[in-house]
Design an enzyme around this catalytic site. Structure first.
Site, PDB file in Angstrom:
ATOM      1  N   ASP A 484      38.421  -7.817  -7.401  1.00  0.00           N
ATOM      2  CA  ASP A 484      37.486  -8.786  -7.279  1.00  0.00           C
ATOM      3  C   ASP A 484      35.913  -8.311  -7.058  1.00  0.00           C
ATOM      4  O   ASP A 484      35.248  -9.117  -7.223  1.00  0.00           O
ATOM      5  CB  ASP A 484      37.734  -9.811  -5.770  1.00  0.00           C
ATOM      6  CG  ASP A 484      38.654 -10.901  -6.100  1.00  0.00           C
ATOM      7  OD1 ASP A 484      38.679 -11.421  -7.200  1.00  0.00           O
ATOM      8  OD2 ASP A 484      39.291 -11.176  -4.921  1.00  0.00           O
ATOM      9  N   CYS A 485      35.873  -7.148  -6.833  1.00  0.00           N
ATOM     10  CA  CYS A 485      34.686  -6.602  -6.816  1.00  0.00           C
ATOM     11  C   CYS A 485      34.008  -5.948  -8.200  1.00  0.00           C
ATOM     12  O   CYS A 485      32.908  -5.425  -8.440  1.00  0.00           O
ATOM     13  CB  CYS A 485      34.185  -5.605  -5.579  1.00  0.00           C
ATOM     14  SG  CYS A 485      34.793  -6.605  -4.160  1.00  0.00           S
TER      15      CYS A 485
END
Lengths: 581, 581
Positions: A484-485
Site C-alpha cells: 500500500d505504500c
C-alpha cells in the site's frame, strides 16, 4: 516460559498470570453481529456490526494510562475498592488470572478473601454480551460488599464521538426502568436502535451520569460514588452517559453468589419505536430478558459457544509430534482467521475501528484462511465484496460493513484489488464444489440495476487489468499494489496530504510486477475454472492476455538474477540489481 | 461573590482561589501566530497558527478526569510529589491561586513550605511560550527538591494524531541537545518545522519517551520517573514522544530560585534543514535561545505583553458608575473580541480545534468587535476572508487559517455568507476611513488568476442573492442561514448523515426572511458607501434589487403581527402565527 502467561491447550485458552502485562493483551468477543475487544484487565469496547457507525461503548485509544475504560466491576469491601481485573483502581490483588478463550474471556481476582470470577461472552444468535459473575467469600467472616458495574456509552458514531464535543455534550439521552439502563441518544430523531445494560437481580442504585458517578476531577480509578459506597441515581441529560448498577451483597463464610449483567443492542421497527411519547418500546427486550434472567440459560449459552468453536476448529486438524505446531495450527491460527473474518482488522488494539472499514484486498485474502470453517459465510462475504466493484472493473479499496457501500474518501485505483476476487472465488469453489455462486447476480457499485453475475465480475477483473497495461505491457500500479505504500504515481510533498492518493498524476505509467504475477495466477485459476464448467468462450481471450503479460514479465520484469518490483512514474526500474543504492 | 474566584480589576485579572472548579476555567495565550489554551490547573495545548494542522502539544478532549494533559511541572520534595496547579497529581496544596490575565496565566501553589509561582505567556513577535518559574523556600530548613517539566508532543496534525494510531506509533522522532529537546516527527520527510522545549539552566536529566517517564500502566498523576526522583534519559523512537527536563534544586531557608522553560515552534528553509544527515539545523534557534536565556529578557518580554494589552484596551473606554459594566466593557468583552479575532472559536474547551477552521460568517461578524482595536489586522482579515468567495458569488463556509483555503468537505451554500462581507468591509471603512481596501485585488477561489477587487466581491455578493431568489422573491436559504440548523432543504433521515448538508435537494425553494433582512441591510450599507466614493453606476441596480426584496418581505415576510422566519421546501410558512403547533 514467560513470566506473564502460558497456553492452556486442553482448554484452548491463553492464561495470563499478572495484570501488568507489557501492553494490554486483547481478546475478541462475538462471532456474528455483536463484537467487542477485551483486554486482560477488562478494558475495551463493544459494537454492533460496524466499529465506527454502531459503537456501543466508548474507548480512548492513546489514553494515559493506556487501555483505560472498559467493562468494569468495582467491589467495595470496607475501605478497600478493587477490581477483579486490577484496572482501573490498580488495587494490588491477592490473586489474579485472565483466561482468554475462544470468543470469551474469564477474569478472576481475589482481595481480602473475596474472590470474583467474571466470564465475558456473546451468546450465539444474540446482539448482547453477558458478564457472568461468581463472588466467593473465602474467609471465615461474613462479608458485606457493594458491587458496581460500569460502562460508558459511546454516542454511536465513534468518529463523531471523539471529535465533535460541541455537539455530543448536548445529545446524550437515557432511560432507566427497573434494573435496566437504556442509552437512547438520537433514538427520538433518527435511530431505530438503543443500547441496554441490565442486571439479573434487583439493584440498590444506579447512575447514568459520568460526572455524578465518577466526578469531574476524578478518574476511573476512584469514582466518587464507589468511594462513598452509594450511587446517586443520576439521569444523564447530555454530557457523558454511563451505565452503573449498584448491588449490595452479604456473603456468609464460604458462600458463593452468582449474578450477571447484560449489555446489548436492540432495534425496533420504525412504527413500533415508542410505547409513549419519547419512551422506548421495550416489549421485545423484556421478553428476551425474561429468558436471560436465568443463570441456567446463561450457562447453557456459554456451553453452546464453546461447542460452536470446538466444532469449527474440528473441521481441520493436524496431529504431529510438536506441541507448538499443533497448538498454532489447530487452535490459534484458525481462531485468528475467524477473528479476521469477523473484523477484517477494522478494530484492534491499534486500529481504532474508525479508520477503514473492511478492505477489498484484505477481505478476499482473509477468506483463504477461513473458507474451510465457514463456507456458507465465506460465500456471502464474496458476494458482499463483489458489490463494491464498479462497472469499469475497478474496486473501492474499502467498504463499511454496516452499509456495505464503498468508502468514497479512499476511492479505488489500487490496481491489484480486482484480481483478488478471482483468488477468493476459486478458493471457495475448490473447498465447496459450489459452482452456483458464479451465477449469483451482483450489481456493479455504480450501476445499481445492473444484472451482472459474479462470473461477469471475474471476467471484468481480467479485462480491467488488460485495459490498464503500461508501456512494458505490465499492469499499471494505480495508487499502489499489495504494498500500500508503494505509491509510485503519487507526489505528496506537504504535510496533511495523503501518501497514498495525493498528487496521483493522471497518465502515470508506473507498473507493478507484483500485479503482473497476481494476474498470471488469476488467469490460470480462472481458466481452470472455466474449463471445468465448460464455459470455454472467454478462454482464448484470457489466454491471449496471459501470454502478453507473461512475456512482459519475462522480458521486462526479469533482471537476470531476480524479478523487478516495479517501474516508477518515470519508467525507472524499482528493485533492480542495476539500481544504485 | 462566588467561592471559586473574583475579578481583580486593577490588574485586569480573574483570580481563581481553588483548583477544583466546576469545570476547567480556560484562558488563551498568544496574540499573533503562536497560540495556546490553558486551564486553571495548567491543562491545555499549544499550536502554531492552526489548531488542527500545526498542533504542538497533545490534548485529550473528553478525558477522565476532564482536562488531563498540559503544561505540567512536578515537584518532588522528599516523598511528596505535587504540582503548582494541583493537577495532575491532585496532591492537596497548602495554598493555591490562578490568575488569568490578558494573554497570560499565573499559577501559584505552595506545599510543605515550598512555593512555586509559574507565569505562562507568549512573547510578542515570537513563536514560543515561556514558563517563568520562581521557587521560594518559606521554611527555616534547607530544601532539596527535584523539578520536572512535562509536555506531550502532538504529531502535528491533531486529527490524525487522535485517530490514526497504526501510523502514529511508528513515526515519532526526537533529538536532544544540551538542555533542548526537539520534536521532529516527519521533519526528514516533508516538514520544515520542528518543536523545541528548552530550559534556562543546566539540567540533571531528561526524558522523551512517555512510557519511560510515566510508565505504561501509570497515569499523569504518578509518573514513574518522578516517583523515583530520576529521569531515564530516554530517546523516543515512535510511540509517544514527550519533553521532560529534570532539575535538581537546593533552596536555602527563605531563598528564591528563578528559572524558565521555553516551548516553541521553528521553521527552517527547505535547503537549510539539516546540519548533518537527519540532524536538525538549529543555528537560528541557538541564536534566539542565547537571548532568551536571560531572565531580564523574559521579564521585559512579559512587561511588553502587558503594555500591548493596555494599549489595545485603551483605545476604547467607558466610564460609568457601575463596576460590572466598566469591567465588562473596558476589559473582558474587548479581550474576548480579540481572542475571537485570534482563534475565531476554532479552539476552546469545547471546540477541539480540528473540526472547523475559521467560519466565513463568523469571521466577518467577529470583526465588528475588534476593528477599533486592530484596524490593520482587521483589514488583512477581510482580504483573507474574501479569498474563499467563488466567482459565482457563493462562499466556502469555512477555511483553514494555515492554508487560507476553503474547506471542501463542508463546501458552501449557506446563502447568508456572502452578504456578511459587506457588513464587515463597511464597518472597517467607517472605523478607519481607509477606502483603499476596496481596490485591493482578491482573486476568486475558483479562478486563481482573476483580478477582482474587493469592491467587485461586494457587488457579487448582492448579485448572488438576487440570482438566488425563491418563489416569493425572498432569498433562497441554501443549506442554511445564520441559524446553521435551519436546514429546510435537507432531509437527512439516517444516522451519520450531516444534518446541514445531506439530502439538500437541488431545486429546493426554501426561502429565508433572515437573509432578506441581511440583504436589505447590506444594500443600504453598500449604497451609502458607493454614494460616498462617487461610484454611482451600480447604485440603480442595487436599489432595484433592494425594492424587489423589500416588497417581498412586506408582502410575504410579514404575517400581520410579526415577521415570518422562512418558507420551507414545500412553500410552507415557518414561524407564522397561523402555524399550528
Amino acid at each position: 516460559m514467560n513470566t506473564y502467561g502460558y497456553f492452556d491447550d486442553k482448554n484452548r485458552e491463553y492464561v495470563i498470570k499478572r495484570p501488568d502485562t507489557p501492553l494490554p493483551w486483547i481478546n475478541y468477543l462475538g462471532c456474528e453481529k455483536y463484537f467487542g475487544i477485551i483486554s486482560n484487565t477488562a478494558g475495551g469496547y463493544s459494537f454492533y456490526m460496524d466499529a465506527r457507525l454502531r459503537r456501543i461503548t466508548r474507548y480512548r485509544y492513546n489514553n494515559v494510562p493506556v487501555d483505560t475504560g472498559g467493562r468494569y466491576l468495582y467491589i467495595k469491601d470496607g475501605d478497600t475498592v478493587w477490581n477483579p481485573g486490577w484496572k482501573p483502581s490498580q488495587t494490588l490483588l491477592d490473586q489474579y488470572s485472565c483466561r482468554h478463550g475462544l470468543g470469551y474471556t474469564v477474569i478472576k481476582g481475589q482481595k481480602n478473601g473475596v474472590e470474583a470470577e467474571v466470564t465475558y461472552f456473546v451468546p450465539l444468535g444474540e446482539n448482547m454480551e453477558i458478564w457472568n459473575i461468581t463472588l466467593t467469600n473465602n474467609t471465615k467472616q461474613e462479608k458485606e460488599i457493594t458491587l458496581f458495574s460500569f460502562v460508558e456509552f459511546c454516542l454511536w458514531d465513534a468518529m463523531d464521538d471523539m471529535t465533535n464535543f460541541q455537539r455530543n455534550l448536548n445529545t446524550g439521552e437515557v432511560e432507566v426502568e427497573n434494573e435496566a439502563i437504556f442509552h437512547k441518544t438520537e433514538y427520538r430523531e433518527r435511530r431505530n436502535h438503543y443500547a441496554y445494560f441490565t442486571c439479573s437481580q434487583k439493584i440498590d442504585g444506579f447512575d447514568t451520569s459520568r460526572d455524578a458517578f465518577i466526578g469531574v476531577h476524578d478518574g476511573f480509578e476512584n469514582p466518587r460514588a464507589v468511594i462513598s459506597g452509594k450511587c446517586t441515581n443520576s439521569i444523564s441529560n447530555g454530557w457523558y452517559p454511563v451505565g452503573v448498577h449498584q448491588v449490595n451483597i452479604t456473603l456468609s463464610p464460604g458462600r458463593k453468589k452468582n449474578l450477571h449483567f447484560i449489555l446489548g443492542y436492540m432495534e425496533n421497527k420504525e412504527d413500533e419505536k415508542f410505547s409513549a411519547p419519547d419512551v422506548i418500546n421495550k416489549e421485545s427486550l423484556w421478553a428476551k430478558m425474561k429468558v436471560y434472567k436465568s443463570s441456567e440459560v446463561v450457562n447453557k449459552a456459554f456451553n453452546e459457544l464453546k461447542m460452536y468453536w470446538a466444532e469449527l476448529l474440528g473441521r481441520y486438524r493436524v496431529e504431529i509430534d510438536n506441541e507448538h505446531v499443533e497448538r498454532m495450527v489447530n487452535i490459534w491460527n484458525q481462531y485468528q482467521c475467524m477473528v479476521t473474518f469477523n473484523l477484517s482488522r477494522s478494530a484492534s488494539f491499534y486500529e481504532s475501528g474508525i479508520g477503514r472499514g473492511m478492505g477489498f484486498r484484505d477481505s478476499n485474502q482473509d477468506l483463504l484462511g477461513f473458507v474451510h470453517m465457514v463456507p456458507e459465510r465465506a460465500r456471502q462475504r464474496i458476494l458482499d465484496i463483489a458489490v463494491v466493484q464498479l462497472s469499469d472493473g475497478s474496486c473501492y479499496h474499502q467498504y463499511q460493513p454496516l452499509t456495505k457501500e464503498g468508502n468514497k474518501d479512499m476511492g479505488g485505483g489500487f490496481n491489484d484489488d480486482p484480481l483478488w476476487l478471482i483468488a477468493s472465488t476459486c478458493a471457495y469453489i475448490k473447498e465447496t464444489g459450489d459452482f452456483s455462486i458464479l451465477d449469483e447476480v451482483v450489481s456493479y457499485s455504480d450501476v445499481p440495476d445492473s444484472k451482472a453475475t459474479l462470473l461477469d465480475h471475474l471476467y471484468l477483473s481480467i479485462k480491467y487489468t488488460l485495459k490498464n497495461l503500461g508501456p512494458h505491457n505490465l499492469p499499471l500500479i494505480g495508487h499502489a499494489d499489495w504494498n500500500d505504500c508503494l505509491n509510485l504515481n503519487c507526489f505528496s510533498k506537504n504535510p496533511g496530504e495523503s501518501f497514498q492518493t495525493y498528487g496521483d498524476k493522471p497518465g502515470g505509467v508506473a507498473e507493478s510486477v507484483m500485479i503482473a504475477g497476481l494476474f498470471l495466477y488469476a488467469c490460470r485459476e480462472l481458466v481452470a475454472l472455466l474449463q471445468h464448467i465448460g464455459a470455454k468462450e472467454k478462454i482464448d481471450e484470457i489466454q491471449k492476455g496471459y501470454e502478453l503479460v507473461r512475456k512482459a514479465v519475462e522480458v521486462y520484469g526479469w533482471d537476470g538474477e531476480w524479478f523487478l518490483r516495479a517501474y516508477d512514474y518515470y519508467g525507472k526500474k524499482v528493485g533492480s540489481r542495476f539500481e544504485k543504492f
